[in-house]
Design an enzyme around this catalytic site. Structure first.
Site, short mmCIF file in Angstrom:
data_model
loop_
_atom_site.label_atom_id
_atom_site.label_comp_id
_atom_site.label_asym_id
_atom_site.label_seq_id
_atom_site.Cartn_x
_atom_site.Cartn_y
_atom_site.Cartn_z
N LEU A 8 -9.58 -6.67 -5.80
CA LEU A 8 -8.69 -5.86 -6.63
C LEU A 8 -7.24 -6.31 -6.46
O LEU A 8 -6.74 -6.38 -5.33
CB LEU A 8 -8.82 -4.38 -6.25
N ARG A 15 6.74 -1.14 -4.68
CA ARG A 15 7.60 -1.18 -3.50
C ARG A 15 8.00 -2.59 -3.07
O ARG A 15 8.86 -2.76 -2.22
CB ARG A 15 6.92 -0.44 -2.34
N GLY A 80 -7.05 3.57 -11.40
CA GLY A 80 -7.64 3.87 -10.09
C GLY A 80 -8.59 2.78 -9.63
O GLY A 80 -9.00 1.91 -10.42
N GLU A 154 -9.43 11.38 0.08
CA GLU A 154 -8.08 10.82 -0.01
C GLU A 154 -7.08 11.78 0.63
O GLU A 154 -7.26 12.99 0.57
CB GLU A 154 -7.71 10.58 -1.48
N ASN A 169 -10.25 4.76 5.89
CA ASN A 169 -10.87 3.84 4.93
C ASN A 169 -9.99 2.60 4.71
O ASN A 169 -8.82 2.72 4.39
CB ASN A 169 -11.04 4.58 3.59
N ASN A 226 2.67 -3.55 1.27
CA ASN A 226 3.24 -2.82 0.14
C ASN A 226 4.72 -3.07 -0.08
O ASN A 226 5.26 -2.69 -1.10
CB ASN A 226 3.03 -1.32 0.35
N ASN A 359 9.71 -53.01 9.34
CA ASN A 359 10.83 -52.26 9.91
C ASN A 359 11.81 -51.95 8.79
O ASN A 359 12.31 -52.85 8.11
CB ASN A 359 11.52 -53.09 11.00
N SER A 387 19.63 -52.91 6.90
CA SER A 387 20.23 -51.58 6.76
C SER A 387 20.89 -51.42 5.40
O SER A 387 21.44 -52.37 4.84
CB SER A 387 21.31 -51.39 7.83
N ARG A 422 24.33 -59.02 -2.70
CA ARG A 422 25.58 -58.28 -2.50
C ARG A 422 26.71 -59.28 -2.71
O ARG A 422 26.46 -60.50 -2.68
CB ARG A 422 25.63 -57.68 -1.09
C1 UD1 Z 1 -6.89 3.05 -1.21
C2 UD1 Z 1 -8.07 3.97 -0.91
C3 UD1 Z 1 -7.84 4.66 0.44
C4 UD1 Z 1 -7.65 3.62 1.51
C5 UD1 Z 1 -6.51 2.67 1.16
C6 UD1 Z 1 -6.47 1.54 2.13
C7 UD1 Z 1 -8.92 4.75 -3.05
C8 UD1 Z 1 -8.96 5.88 -4.01
N1 UD1 Z 1 -8.19 4.94 -1.96
O1 UD1 Z 1 -5.74 3.88 -1.38
O2 UD1 Z 1 -8.96 5.48 0.77
O3 UD1 Z 1 -7.38 4.26 2.76
O4 UD1 Z 1 -6.71 2.12 -0.16
O5 UD1 Z 1 -5.36 0.72 1.91
O6 UD1 Z 1 -9.55 3.76 -3.29
N2 UD1 Z 1 -5.84 -1.38 -7.75
C9 UD1 Z 1 -6.19 -1.91 -8.96
N3 UD1 Z 1 -6.26 -1.10 -10.03
C10 UD1 Z 1 -6.02 0.24 -9.97
C11 UD1 Z 1 -5.66 0.77 -8.71
C12 UD1 Z 1 -5.58 -0.04 -7.62
O7 UD1 Z 1 -6.44 -3.10 -9.07
O8 UD1 Z 1 -6.14 0.90 -10.99
C13 UD1 Z 1 -5.75 -2.27 -6.58
C14 UD1 Z 1 -4.35 -2.40 -6.04
O9 UD1 Z 1 -3.70 -3.53 -6.62
C15 UD1 Z 1 -4.60 -2.61 -4.55
C16 UD1 Z 1 -5.89 -1.84 -4.29
O10 UD1 Z 1 -6.52 -1.70 -5.54
O11 UD1 Z 1 -4.83 -3.98 -4.24
C17 UD1 Z 1 -5.68 -0.50 -3.64
O12 UD1 Z 1 -4.92 0.34 -4.48
P1 UD1 Z 1 -3.84 1.35 -3.90
O13 UD1 Z 1 -3.21 2.03 -5.05
O14 UD1 Z 1 -2.97 0.66 -2.93
O15 UD1 Z 1 -4.77 2.40 -3.14
P2 UD1 Z 1 -4.34 3.37 -1.98
O16 UD1 Z 1 -3.69 4.57 -2.56
O17 UD1 Z 1 -3.61 2.62 -0.95
MG MG Z 2 -2.46 0.78 -0.86
#
Ligand code: UD1
Ligand code: MG
Length: 447
Positions: A8, A15, A80, A154, A169, A226, A359, A387, A422
């Protein structure tokens, strides 16, 4: 069991305060996405799917430069983590085997940890990678019931008792691909964030009678990035580990904290690295070499017995054969330096072949660029380049030939010849004395 990786990386990474997608920020010369891909590659995956959204084109390019077979799945809206995984569905069409979800911003997961997860999959339907957090902060909490993982809550949705749980997690999860996608279909977004949580698949799966467990790893492995501060922290952790590994592998580092490695640096045993040396990507250094202080190397190979630096710069395509010497303020790019050849001072050698034992005198430049094209310089074995010679490429200096100091060489030099190009020296008798007198007289008059 065949493995498909789903990585993902669609999130914006607000940030980071950057125009570049978060997963492309680099650690040790490689995007953090590539670090995640490298971790997963240890499982020999049949498929790798990258879920990209923000800056998807650039993310896809970076992924494919590491693995040309990687498939990019687009997530146009970030709804998500479950929604993100769902975007891999088309890419997994017809795939029979396990899916492993990784995060593109979590670069340090070890191969051994992923192997433990695949082993745990033999006895459980869903395996989640967890860790005991020193400060659980906003991580999702893993709620166990007897020997099973019962659900993930969460932070935003957790009550006080659940927030007190320290088993967190990491986000990494493994299940049969088909099971994973089925469970994701059932995920809804009625939670505090209004997002489709991947973490909900545990509760849903358990309600359906599936088994779930946790494999625990060290918190350092699940470190997610982050912000720029966390990126710098991750770089420092990588470097500390790389220095420790180099020392354990029999490399001498006189000042380890000042040496910087890339993600793929390979250094042979009994090599000596002086302080303040930087390795960019793609460097291999054989055993028994010396890399002296303040040298900068990338995309190059250094063979046994070579001495590089101090203050040398080896750029991509620099190939140093055994017992070569590249000294201070010398830049080498896309050039082979054959065995025993020396380029000791203040030179630029680019797009060139330098023969055995040749050289290269101080201040020699291969003039390889005409403003549009790059041209090659060939210097034969045992040649002696005086040189401050300018070698205007394309040009060849034959075996055992010489060039006079200060020459501008525009034509080939046959083997064994001396080329002098030269202006001839002209001494004007007493001229300096007369000129000085004249100038001093003018100064005395107040001119
Ligand atoms: C997530 C977990 C949480 C865990 C934490 C660890 C969920 C709901 N929560 O939370 O339990 O402790 O990671 O770091 O899964 N991403 C997408 N598309 C989206 C959302 C996210 O590609 O729609 C990717 C982000 O780029 C990232 C990763 O998924 O690489 C995690 O997303 P992030 O929003 O950081 O999740 P957390 O809130 O940190
Ligand atoms: Mg995260």
């Amino acid at each position: 069991m065949a493995i498909a990786l789903i990585i993902l990386g669609a999130g914006m990474g607000t940030r980071m305060n950057s125009d570049m997608p978060k997963v492309l920020h680099q650690i040790a010369g490689a995007p953090m996405l590539v670090h995640a891909m490298k971790s997963g590659a240890a499982l020999n995956p049949e498929k790798t799917v990258i879920v990209a959204g923000h800056g998807a084109e650039a993310v896809g390019k970076a992924a494919k430069s590491y693995d040309p077979d990687a498939v990019i799945a687009l997530q146009t809206e970030q709804l998500g983590t479950a929604h993100a995984v769902a975007q891999a569905r088309a890419a997994l069409e017809g795939f029979e085997g396990d899916a492993l979800v990784l995060y593109g911003d979590t670069p340090f997961i070890r191969a051994e940890t992923l192997a433990a997860m695949t082993a745990a999959r033999l006895t459980h339907d869903i395996v989640v990678l967890g860790f005991e957090a020193a400060d659980p902060g906003r991580y999702g909490r893993l709620i166990m019931q007897d020997d099973q993982l019962d659900r993930i809550v969460e932070f935003k949705d957790a009550d006080e008792d659940e927030r007190a749980v320290r088993l967190c997690n990491s986000g990494v999860v493994a299940a049969k691909a088909e099971t994973l996608l089925d469970l994701i279909d059932a995920v809804e977004n009625d939670n505090a964030a209004g997002e489709y949580y991947l973490t909900d698949i545990i509760g849903i799966g358990r309600a359906r009678g599936l088994t779930a467990t946790v494999v625990a790893c060290d918190e350092a492995e699940t470190l997610g990035i982050n912000s720029r501060a966390e990126l710098a922290g991750a770089e420092a952790l990588f470097q500390a580990a790389a220095r420790k590994a180099a020392l354990a592998d029999g490399v001498t580092l006189t000042a380890p904290d000042t040496v910087f490695f890339a993600h793929d640096t390979v250094i042979g045993r009994d090599t000596m690295i002086e302080p303040h040396v930087f390795f960019g990507p793609g460097v291999t250094v054989e055993s028994g070499t010396t890399i002296r202080a303040f040298s900068h190397l990338e995309g190059c190979h250094v063979s046994r017995g070579a001495v590089v630096g101090p203050y040398a710069r080896l750029r991509p395509g620099a190939e140093l054969a055994e017992n070569t010497k590249v000294g201070n303020f010398v830049e080498i790019k896309n050039a082979q330096i054959a065995e025993g050849a020396k380029v000791n001072h203040l030179s630029y050698i680019g797009d060139a072949d330098v023969g055995e034992r040749a050289n290269i005198g101080a201040g020699t430049i291969t003039c390889n660029y005409d403003g549009v094209f790059k041209h090659k310089t060939i210097i034969g074995a045992d040649a002696f380049i005086g040189s401050n010679t300018m070698l205007v490429a394309p040009v060849t200096v034959g075996d055992g030939a010489m060039t006079g100091s200060g020459s501008v060489i525009t034509r080939d030099v046959p083997p064994g010849d001396l080329a002098v190009a030269r202006a001839r020296q002209d001494n004007k008798a007493g001229f300096a004395v007369r000129l000085f007198e004249k100038l001093k007289a003018r100064k005395a008059k107040g001119e």
